[in-house]
Design a protein around this motif. Structure first.
Motif, PDB file in Angstrom:
ATOM      1  N   GLY B 129       0.787  -1.226   0.000  1.00 38.49           N
ATOM      2  CA  GLY B 129       0.000   0.000   0.000  1.00 38.49           C
ATOM      3  C   GLY B 129       0.818   1.275   0.000  1.00 38.49           C
ATOM      4  N   THR B 130       2.147   1.149   0.037  1.00 39.48           N
ATOM      5  CA  THR B 130       2.953   2.365   0.076  1.00 39.48           C
ATOM      6  C   THR B 130       4.034   2.286  -0.987  1.00 39.48           C
ATOM      7  OG1 THR B 130       4.305   1.342   1.795  1.00 39.48           O
ATOM      8  CG2 THR B 130       2.550   2.775   2.530  1.00 39.48           C
ATOM      9  N   PRO B 131       4.483   3.446  -1.474  1.00 36.69           N
ATOM     10  CA  PRO B 131       5.478   3.429  -2.554  1.00 36.69           C
ATOM     11  C   PRO B 131       6.812   2.875  -2.079  1.00 36.69           C
ATOM     12  CG  PRO B 131       4.425   5.590  -2.375  1.00 36.69           C
ATOM     13  CD  PRO B 131       4.025   4.814  -1.167  1.00 36.69           C
ATOM     14  N   VAL B 134       9.217   5.406  -0.697  1.00 40.07           N
ATOM     15  CA  VAL B 134       8.995   5.749   0.705  1.00 40.07           C
ATOM     16  C   VAL B 134       9.611   4.683   1.598  1.00 40.07           C
ATOM     17  CG1 VAL B 134       7.238   6.035   2.476  1.00 40.07           C
ATOM     18  CG2 VAL B 134       6.906   7.061   0.230  1.00 40.07           C
TER      19      VAL B 134
ATOM     20  N   LYS D 223       0.735   4.838  -6.282  1.00 41.31           N
ATOM     21  CA  LYS D 223       1.998   4.811  -5.564  1.00 41.31           C
ATOM     22  C   LYS D 223       3.168   5.242  -6.454  1.00 41.31           C
ATOM     23  CE  LYS D 223       1.051   0.657  -4.564  1.00 41.31           C
ATOM     24  NZ  LYS D 223       1.870  -0.539  -4.560  1.00 41.31           N
ATOM     25  N   ALA D 257       3.155  10.432   4.730  1.00 37.02           N
ATOM     26  CA  ALA D 257       2.920  10.080   3.325  1.00 37.02           C
ATOM     27  C   ALA D 257       2.547   8.607   3.194  1.00 37.02           C
ATOM     28  CB  ALA D 257       4.172  10.385   2.505  1.00 37.02           C
ATOM     29  N   ALA D 258       3.286   7.759   3.916  1.00 36.44           N
ATOM     30  CA  ALA D 258       3.005   6.327   3.834  1.00 36.44           C
ATOM     31  C   ALA D 258       1.571   6.034   4.256  1.00 36.44           C
ATOM     32  CB  ALA D 258       3.992   5.553   4.714  1.00 36.44           C
ATOM     33  N   MET D 259       1.135   6.665   5.343  1.00 31.77           N
ATOM     34  CA  MET D 259      -0.244   6.465   5.799  1.00 31.77           C
ATOM     35  C   MET D 259      -1.239   6.897   4.716  1.00 31.77           C
ATOM     36  SD  MET D 259      -0.447   5.056   8.688  1.00 31.77           S
ATOM     37  CE  MET D 259       1.114   4.189   8.791  1.00 31.77           C
ATOM     38  N   TYR D 261      -0.821   7.063   1.479  1.00 29.72           N
ATOM     39  CA  TYR D 261      -0.864   6.090   0.389  1.00 29.72           C
ATOM     40  C   TYR D 261      -1.579   4.812   0.838  1.00 29.72           C
ATOM     41  CZ  TYR D 261       2.299   8.818  -2.531  1.00 29.72           C
ATOM     42  OH  TYR D 261       2.853   9.783  -3.318  1.00 29.72           O
ATOM     43  N   TRP D 262      -1.290   4.395   2.037  1.00 26.24           N
ATOM     44  CA  TRP D 262      -1.875   3.144   2.528  1.00 26.24           C
ATOM     45  C   TRP D 262      -3.401   3.249   2.538  1.00 26.24           C
ATOM     46  CZ3 TRP D 262      -2.113   1.044   8.149  1.00 26.24           C
ATOM     47  CH2 TRP D 262      -2.391  -0.324   8.124  1.00 26.24           C
ATOM     48  N   THR D 265      -4.791   3.220  -0.984  1.00 22.58           N
ATOM     49  CA  THR D 265      -4.842   1.909  -1.641  1.00 22.58           C
ATOM     50  C   THR D 265      -5.897   1.013  -1.011  1.00 22.58           C
ATOM     51  OG1 THR D 265      -3.022   1.216  -0.244  1.00 22.58           O
ATOM     52  CG2 THR D 265      -2.470   1.871  -2.471  1.00 22.58           C
TER      53      THR D 265
END
Ligand code: ATP
Ligand code: ATP
Ligand code: MG
Ligand code: MG
Lengths: 299, 286, 327, 286, 327
Positions: B129-131, B134, D223, D257-259, D261-262, D265
């Motif tokens: 779920g994350t790039p 990252v 992503k 950022a990760a959150m 994107y998570w 998705t």
């Protein structure tokens, strides 16, 4: 190379964001010369850069807002910083509005801008290499390059770096100097040499180096960047200590793409404007505002 | 009487006394085979020609326009090429580690123990779920906060393999689920324990199903390893960028890097094709 | 439907020792008051079946009548909903509400290795050679040494006439050969009873004979077998008793010459007519009944009465050793 | 007489006179269903609990350790979140354009005209053989050499869609080839032209096969769009890096950022699941 | 094998106008000296077949004998290697060495729309409603307006008794219904001849009858049909002529009461015995032959002699309109 950092609070004044355009509100003192001193003087070369800018009525300026306090993007999306104020003032004196774009620093220094923006007001060091692809205005200020060490490396003198690894931002003059390349700044070319036997690493931007220490990594012991950035890092609580005097001073200027439209008149206009800003104290005032020191006069 | 087109096919001869006489069947077969072969050869030749014209034409145009500096290539080419062993080393280590991650991940995803299943699912969900970019920077900066300091290379490999492990986890799980239910039932009927069934019957078959996917992921990995350049690993892309910015020729440098990656993937794809063919021909049919 | 009384002491009213059963033997397999629900689908509605040692019983019935379900409940490939399974004296009660605990799981494993199943789809392990397919169970489950296991395996491989395929992979065998290997795999476990679930249904018609031959051989040698099959010729020839199941209950049970040749229940009669064509409708003289699909195959099969150890019918399936002769 | 374990199951009652009496079938069904439901609920609860413990525990540990500055999140969170519309805009535009590329790519890959086939194959091979990061910078730097100057957003979208187009090309091709031969033959037998067959019979069926893959690629795209930050597009990742660098808090910024994107998705995956379910239930069965 | 003489004027020695053929009519389909190689596999070894208007001919033979290949060569789904195809006066010669040019392609398309094929696997377009399946051809190929096409389509949908399934998707139909829609789709093209390739082989036995009924109906109404089939009852009842093919050549050709009831060639006899069981071996009195699989179905089929327009057999397949009555 640009480079500087400060606490976000340095962003004292709001400056219009990417798309919107307005005259500077804070930076320009009343002493500013009448607008468009240069622009009005001679008729611009048709199809040249100056012509394009005046026709458009907007100066498109690239800036890398990863360098506080020179260039910062605020949480509200606006830009602020020394470079931003300078760019705004330059545009004002050209008699046009200003607009900022934010390409990656490596793309700015690579030249071949393909008319995506007109000028870089991004604290770029004038080097002989860059002059192959870029034209420069006279320097509008000079930053000292400051060597630093991580707190827990215990290094306190330049000699202490011998054989150590030192970090610098990718595509910066700091990296070049550390790697022993001759920096050609004309009369300001550094005479110093890097400590003996050092290795280098580069991260994407200058500010990544101290953060690596803060995270607990010790891949390198030293970090070379502009004193402005170093001051910002220290203010942000990074475990950084300055080591020794500045190793050299960089002349920083406005850059224009050589491969773009004819720019002789534009560069001439820039010279007039920058010289004017030096003369009337505008730059000194801005430097005091952002750096708490006058960096406009050189070493 | 009948309108229509075409005379008899070419296979035979027309004579005065008895009209058309057909060739011997062997001759017919040979003629058709030859005509097929000719057509195939022609197709392949035009194909290769088109590639040469396109790739070569582009190269020539660039060289001519003066936009590309041959001396740059001569000077920096070797420097960039020296990144290949690094790229390969990173990719090989990462795929091996990713397979290990995926094995445990898949067992977790297939587990009926809720916490284990939940952990494996969280792993897959978060990573997918994350790039990747990252994740790479994150591993670089986050692990040391917990006192785990890895050198850049190890950290980069860990990030890549952690990422690919999650994707492979789902592939492995699908591989296990693709084994016909009868296999499990036959093993149960023999009286085998769940552990034995997994280890002796299901996994050995699943792994064979999954090998092509591992190959594909390895090929992707060689390209995604470009991102570990961000954490100072001097592989092909890092070197290309470095060379490019130093000499203000990022365009040429990236072109060289692109060619390097392209050739690598083509070589690996050929290798994988052969592997798959060998597997398909092998004694063991699944 | 009213509550049905369930008692562990229920007996199969039709079960009686077979022709080959040693005197005084207890049943090897008992399924008592067995019921099975799939969701709300009541597939087995209380069946009780007992099989004595050396008996061969056949289970026939329409598609969906619950034949496979019954067989799969016996070795707990399906968890029964109600009732008891007893194999070789080991009894486990249905318990659908909880996961089985360790002790139960072990009991079930013990039942499984005593009641070996042969599947319609063979289910050989494709990544193992034939011999490894055979020794896998004995080594992992019974803890035999590899040498012991191989010796046993080779004996039974020889029995099904496939000694020379020892080191082949299953992928290289024909369907009939695969099924014979599957039978050998079950035999190598030396179980108390063999469960066959339509062992010839997935086979090309020309390959049915070789498998039926092996099964006949086993039946005549005194193996205990429960066979779900549509091969009436086999049932007629080898079965001691035929169970006709419909809608999850036994409708008619008895020796083959009753259930197949002269069924009393109209449902049995309809099933036989529908499944095997009218040629199967009982007639006074079986020999004069006209041959049909199934009967064409039946010519490869020897009638029990004509059978004697060592005799080979017109169609042989290779070298076959003979175990203990029934007394 | 028989050794063994367990009494009769719980479904019924034991009475003195006639031993065990079975419950009514409806009661049995209900009891089993209830027991199943209980087990399912328990599983899901433990699952959710594990996630909460893991994610929450991690967050708490970080907050406690002082490594994470809550004021940073308060200050820069909104700035980073403002990148979501840009990320979405880039992803949506890119996937749409990628489908167009893929449509032509797949037709080319299925063509029996050698130059067309060669061009499509070159496209797929080149794009799949080089890293996306190289392609993005390349489009940015290379096209202007030929006088085509696109603004950053258009360029980024073009690069992303060009890349995904190549992957989708192969998926589309596989989709077309998955249509049973009988469909083509039936259309031929009706007398339809090759064009009509493709347009009316093959493609409409292939597209339905391929929709889930497009959905997956869209999720990946959100992503991978992080990479267009390199060419000045201010999407989520760019903003996170920017905020992080300025305030020397890259770690926290990337966590945000990760959150983002998570969550994106997860939301899209749920959407895709529903879409697929709807398609599966729909009138049109393929 | 020596060179075979090939001539565009060869004639099928067995072909003669059928009972319903208008006087003086030319053949609708002519396959002349047709040969087909798949690689070096010589599948058709020179067959010549002529079919007159309103005739129904059946093609029978073992699996792999080349039945499908012959049928698929007639509408150029396969490119023949040698010989000529003529449909409704349009003649195209085999030409395996070159890709077809535009003119040829157009000729082949013309042949295809005159010789409509019904496939074993139905091959309906699953993404289109039944009615759209039917109008697709007429609109795209014959250039009819949508309204015209729908009118025609509805007529034929009604004919196969599926008017009410007009707006269903094929996925919701039973196999038998699918095949009837496929027949309606072919009819909607109003072809000169219908080609059937084992139209009932993919069907559940209980669904065969409804399709056979439709085909019989068509045969009796004077449609021209070439039918590859294993349904001997259909061939016996509806065929004007039966071609028995083996190894790529016609071994025996004649009216069904000769080829099926009393075959002369031993290969034909063996084929019939092997495929349909011994019940099919010719016997003096067909009525007394014992019923078998195929005959069970045949009870749903009316014998040609008993058939009259409008009469409904015991098993009807819904409302059926009747086209031109044969004189
Ligand atoms: N795993 C399962 N889940 C749900 N229902 C099932 C399952 N297995 C079988 N059934 C249902 O149970 C019923 C009996 O199935 P079973 O397989 O026992 O029939 P069978 O007599 O073996 O039929 P066949 O001759 O087709 O093998 C059928 O209605 C079937 O749909
Ligand atoms: N596309 C093909 N490529 C190669 N060989 C083929 C092809 N189609 C058919 N054949 C071969 O041609 C021979 C005749 O096939 P064909 O399908 O015409 O037989 P058939 O009489 O229709 O048999 P069936 O009753 O099984 O349908 C067979 O040996 C087959 O293997
Ligand atoms: Mg079954
Ligand atoms: Mg065929």
């Amino acid at each position: 190379s640009g480079g500087g950092a400060a606490s976000p609070s340095a962003a004292a004044t709001a400056v219009p964001s990417v798309a919107s355009v307005a005259p500077s509100t804070a930076a320009s003192p009343s002493a500013a010369a009448s607008p468009s001193a240069a622009a009005a003087s001679a008729s611009p070369i048709p199809g040249g850069l100056l012509d394009t800018v005046l026709q458009r009525g907007t100066l498109v300026v690239s800036t890398d807002p990863n360098y506080a306090p020179q260039s910062v993007k605020n949480p509200d999306g606006t830009f602020s910083g020394f470079d931003i104020d300078v760019a705004t003032e330059v545009a004002k004196r050209l008699g046009v509005k200003v607009q900022f774009v934010t390409p990656d620093w490596t793309l700015i220094t690579a030249g071949n801008w393909s008319k995506r923006w007109d000028a870089s007001v991004g604290s770029m060091t004038i080097t002989a290499d860059r002059q192959k692809v870029l034209d420069f205005s006279p320097p509008y200020y000079y930053t000292p390059a400051q060597m630093t060490a991580s707190k827990n490396s215990g290094i306190t003198t330049m000699d202490g770096f011998a054989g150590k690894t030192i970090c610098a931002g990718a595509s910066t003059t700091y990296l070049d100097w550390l790697q022993g390349k001759k920096l050609d700044f004309g009369t300001l070319s550094p005479t110093t040499t890097p400590p003996a036997g050092i290795k280098t690493v580069s991260l994407k931007t200058d500010a990544d180096c101290p953060q690596t220490w803060a995270a607990g990594r010790n891949d390198f012991q030293g970090w070379l960047s502009s004193s402005t950035t170093v001051d910002g890092a220290i203010a942000a609580g990074m475990p950084v200590v300055k080591v020794g005097d500045p190793v050299y001073f960089e002349p920083l200027a406005i850059a224009v793409d050589k491969s773009g439209p004819v720019d002789t008149d534009f560069v001439a206009a820039l010279k007039t404007i920058v010289d004017g800003m030096h003369a009337d104290g505008t730059l000194t005032q801005l430097s005091m505002k952002w750096f708490k020191a006058d960096l406009t006069q050189g070493p | 009487m009948a309108m229509g087109v075409g005379g008899p096919g070419l296979i035979g001869r027309v004579s005065a006394e008895d009209g058309f006489r057909l060739a011997h069947p062997d001759v017919i077969v040979a003629q058709i085979a030859a005509s097929r072969a000719r057509a195939g050869l022609r197709f392949r030749m035009i194909f290769v020609l088109t590639w040469i014209v396109l790739v070569g034409g582009l190269a020539a145009a660039l060289a001519e326009s003066g936009k590309v500096d041959p001396s740059f290539i001569a000077k920096w080419g070797p420097f960039i090429l020296q990144g290949i062993p690094v790229t390969l080393f990173v990719s090989v280590c990462s795929i091996v580690l990713a397979v290990v991650f995926a094995l445990f991940g898949a067992l977790g995803r297939l587990s009926r123990n809720p916490p284990i299943y939940a952990i494996a699912t969280l792993y897959v969900s978060l990573v997918r779920g994350t790039p990747l970019i990252v994740q790479i920077i994150f591993v670089y900066l986050a692990l040391p906060q917990f006192g785990i300091v890895l050198d850049a290379l190890t950290g980069g490999i860990l990030a890549l393999s952690f990422n690919y492990g999650a994707y492979l986890t789902e592939i492995f799980r699908a591989g296990v689920e693709a084994i016909p239910r009868g296999q499990r039932e036959a093993a149960q009927a023999l009286g085998m324990t769940e552990r034995s069934i997994m280890r002796r019957v299901i996994l050995p078959q699943a792994i064979r199903i999954v090998i092509p996917a591992i190959g594909n992921d390895f090929i992707s990995m060689t390209k995604d390893s470009a991102l570990v350049s961000l954490v100072t690993i001097q592989e092909v892309f890092w070197r290309a960028q470095n060379a490019g910015t130093q000499s203000f020729r990022t365009f040429e440098a990236l072109m060289i890097a692109a060619m390097v990656y392209w050739v690598m993937t083509i070589v690996f794809s050929l290798g994988q094709e052969r592997l798959e063919k060998r597997m398909a021909e092998g004694d063991v049919r699944l | 439907m009213d509550p049905i009384p369930v008692s562990a002491d229920h007996h199969d009213p039709y079960a009686k020792p077979g022709t080959l059963t040693p005197a005084g033997a207890e049943p090897v397999v008992r399924a008592i008051d067995l019921q099975k629900f799939y969701g709300s689908n009541h597939v087995l509605r209380g069946v009780t079946m007992e099989v004595f040692p050396s008996e061969t019983v056949c289970l026939i019935g329409k598609s969906g009548s619950g034949k496979s379900t019954l067989l799969r409940c016996i070795n707990f490939l399906e968890e029964p909903t109600v009732g008891f399974i007893e194999v070789d004296g080991l009894r486990v009660a249905a318990d659908p509400l909880r996961p089985r605990n360790r002790q139960h799981q072990e009991q079930i494993r013990q039942i499984r290795l005593r009641a070996q199943m042969v599947f319609q789809e063979f289910n050989l392990f494709p990544h193992m050679k034939v011999i490894d397919n055979l020794v896998e169970g004995p080594i992992r489950v019974k803890g035999l040494s590899r040498d012991q296991a191989i010796a046993t395996a080779e004996k039974y491989l020889d029995k099904v006439g496939l000694a020379e395929k020892r080191d082949e992979y299953p992928g290289r065998l024909s369907g009939g050969q695969k099924q014979r290997v599957a039978i050998a795999r079950a035999l190598t476990m030396e179980p108390k009873v063999l469960l066959f679930d339509e062992p010839t249904s997935a086979l090309d018609p020309t390959l049915v004979g070789e498998v039926i031959n092996v099964m006949e051989e086993l039946a005549h040698e005194g193996a205990t077998m429960i066979v779900v099959t549509h091969e009436m010729a086999f049932a007629r020839e080898a079965a001691d008793r035929v169970y006709f199941i419909e809608g999850g209950t036994f409708v008619e049970v008895g020796p083959p010459d009753q259930v197949i040749e002269s069924p009393r229940d109209p449902r049995t009669r309809e099933f036989l007519a529908r499944t095997f064509g009218k040629a199967h409708v009982p007639s006074a003289d079986t020999d004069t009944a006209l041959p049909s699909d199934a009967d064409t195959r039946a010519t490869q099969v020897r009638l029990k009465s004509q059978w004697s150890p060592g005799s080979q019918g017109a169609t042989s399936y290779g070298p076959v050793g003979h175990r203990n002769e029934p007394g």
